[in-house]
Design a protein around this motif. Structure first.
Motif, mmCIF file in Angstrom:
data_model
loop_
_atom_site.group_PDB
_atom_site.id
_atom_site.type_symbol
_atom_site.label_atom_id
_atom_site.label_comp_id
_atom_site.label_asym_id
_atom_site.label_seq_id
_atom_site.Cartn_x
_atom_site.Cartn_y
_atom_site.Cartn_z
ATOM 1 N N THR A 6 0.863 -1.180 0.000
ATOM 2 C CA THR A 6 0.000 0.000 0.000
ATOM 3 C C THR A 6 0.896 1.224 0.000
ATOM 4 O OG1 THR A 6 -0.115 0.093 2.404
ATOM 5 C CG2 THR A 6 -1.864 -1.128 1.285
ATOM 6 N N LEU A 7 0.322 2.349 -0.365
ATOM 7 C CA LEU A 7 1.052 3.619 -0.336
ATOM 8 C C LEU A 7 0.476 4.448 0.805
ATOM 9 C CD1 LEU A 7 1.153 4.383 -4.165
ATOM 10 C CD2 LEU A 7 2.921 3.326 -2.746
ATOM 11 N N GLU A 8 1.363 4.956 1.646
ATOM 12 C CA GLU A 8 0.936 5.734 2.799
ATOM 13 C C GLU A 8 1.634 7.087 2.800
ATOM 14 O OE1 GLU A 8 1.475 3.413 6.350
ATOM 15 O OE2 GLU A 8 0.104 1.852 5.647
ATOM 16 N N PRO A 9 1.046 8.066 3.472
ATOM 17 C CA PRO A 9 1.669 9.388 3.533
ATOM 18 C C PRO A 9 3.074 9.319 4.128
ATOM 19 C CG PRO A 9 -0.557 9.461 4.412
ATOM 20 C CD PRO A 9 -0.225 8.016 4.190
ATOM 21 N N ASN A 10 3.948 10.155 3.603
ATOM 22 C CA ASN A 10 5.330 10.233 4.062
ATOM 23 C C ASN A 10 5.478 11.514 4.877
ATOM 24 O OD1 ASN A 10 8.105 10.549 4.332
ATOM 25 N ND2 ASN A 10 8.549 9.939 2.220
ATOM 26 N N PRO A 11 5.761 11.412 6.156
ATOM 27 C CA PRO A 11 5.867 12.625 6.971
ATOM 28 C C PRO A 11 7.042 13.521 6.575
ATOM 29 C CG PRO A 11 6.523 10.688 8.242
ATOM 30 C CD PRO A 11 5.989 10.201 6.928
ATOM 31 N N HIS A 12 7.975 12.988 5.789
ATOM 32 C CA HIS A 12 9.163 13.762 5.389
ATOM 33 C C HIS A 12 9.060 14.343 3.981
ATOM 34 C CE1 HIS A 12 11.001 12.245 9.006
ATOM 35 N NE2 HIS A 12 10.709 11.020 8.632
ATOM 36 N N HIS A 13 8.007 13.966 3.254
ATOM 37 C CA HIS A 13 7.876 14.442 1.868
ATOM 38 C C HIS A 13 6.408 14.337 1.466
ATOM 39 C CE1 HIS A 13 8.494 14.733 -2.461
ATOM 40 N NE2 HIS A 13 9.747 15.077 -2.228
ATOM 41 N N ARG A 14 5.834 15.444 1.059
ATOM 42 C CA ARG A 14 4.401 15.447 0.735
ATOM 43 C C ARG A 14 4.036 14.549 -0.429
ATOM 44 N NH1 ARG A 14 2.165 21.211 -0.274
ATOM 45 N NH2 ARG A 14 3.922 21.060 -1.681
ATOM 46 N N ARG A 15 4.844 14.563 -1.481
ATOM 47 C CA ARG A 15 4.466 13.831 -2.699
ATOM 48 C C ARG A 15 5.014 12.410 -2.768
ATOM 49 N NH1 ARG A 15 6.355 18.203 -6.653
ATOM 50 N NH2 ARG A 15 7.334 16.370 -7.513
ATOM 51 N N ALA A 16 6.130 12.144 -2.117
ATOM 52 C CA ALA A 16 6.750 10.809 -2.192
ATOM 53 C C ALA A 16 6.150 9.905 -1.124
ATOM 54 C CB ALA A 16 8.262 10.924 -2.023
ATOM 55 N N LYS A 17 5.155 9.137 -1.496
ATOM 56 C CA LYS A 17 4.488 8.232 -0.562
ATOM 57 C C LYS A 17 5.453 7.132 -0.101
ATOM 58 C CE LYS A 17 0.148 9.713 -1.301
ATOM 59 N NZ LYS A 17 -0.311 10.717 -0.388
ATOM 60 N N LEU A 18 5.148 6.561 1.043
ATOM 61 C CA LEU A 18 5.896 5.418 1.544
ATOM 62 C C LEU A 18 5.236 4.140 1.052
ATOM 63 C CD1 LEU A 18 6.609 6.551 5.205
ATOM 64 C CD2 LEU A 18 8.199 6.515 3.269
#
Length: 162
Positions: free
Chosen positions: A85-97
């Motif tokens: 799954t793709l989850e929000p990245n707290p260090h980068h708005r556009r680069a999902k985790l």
């Protein structure tokens, strides 16, 4: 008539690595096909499975020596098949985790089990000490090549090759 000099040791090793990589990809595809995977999928699942925290697509690409675009294509397929799954990245708005799902973890475990017999044959024949030396040498080679790549100026045509 003089015989040609053998390949310099570095070039001979590089060619051997290219050959081994091709064989590893072929073997990987063969052993993980029953699990519904490809070697490329297994590679990305493995990068995630062995990382201590979720990774972005760019981080996976860097860790595995792949292009970001290639990893993105694989991640998109893994998302479609429920392995990540793709989850929000707290260090980068556009680069999902990219995060392994339970299905992705099971697929990785299945792939690792399938690789077990060949891993055991390699270990038995080569031995842990020689494998450790090989790993160290490849790590140093990778570091040297990475430093050389980092020193190369960016070509205006670079995006055409990716």
């Amino acid at each position: 008539m003089k015989t040609p000099d053998p390949l310099p040791p570095v070039r001979a090793l590089v060619i051997a690595i290219f050959e081994a990589n091709g064989r590893l990809v072929d073997m990987g595809n063969h052993i993980v096909r029953p699990a519904g995977l490809t070697t490329a999928w297994w590679q990305v699942l493995g990068a995630l499975g062995y990382a201590p925290t979720p990774l972005s697509v760019s981080e996976i690409a860097r860790a595995m020596g792949l292009t970001r675009q290639g990893v993105q294509r694989v991640v998109d397929l893994l998302v479609d098949h429920g392995h990540v799954t793709l989850e929000p990245n707290p260090h980068h708005r556009r680069a999902k985790l990219v995060v392994l799902t339970d299905a992705g973890r099971q697929a990785l475990e299945t792939a690792e089990r399938a690789a077990g017999p060949i891993d055991a044959r390699v270990l038995e024949r080569i031995g842990a000490e020689r494998l450790s030396v090989a790993l160290s040498v490849l790590g140093e080679m990778t570091e040297i090549v990475t430093q050389a790549l980092d020193a190369v100026p960016v070509s205006p045509f670079a995006s055409e090759k990716e």
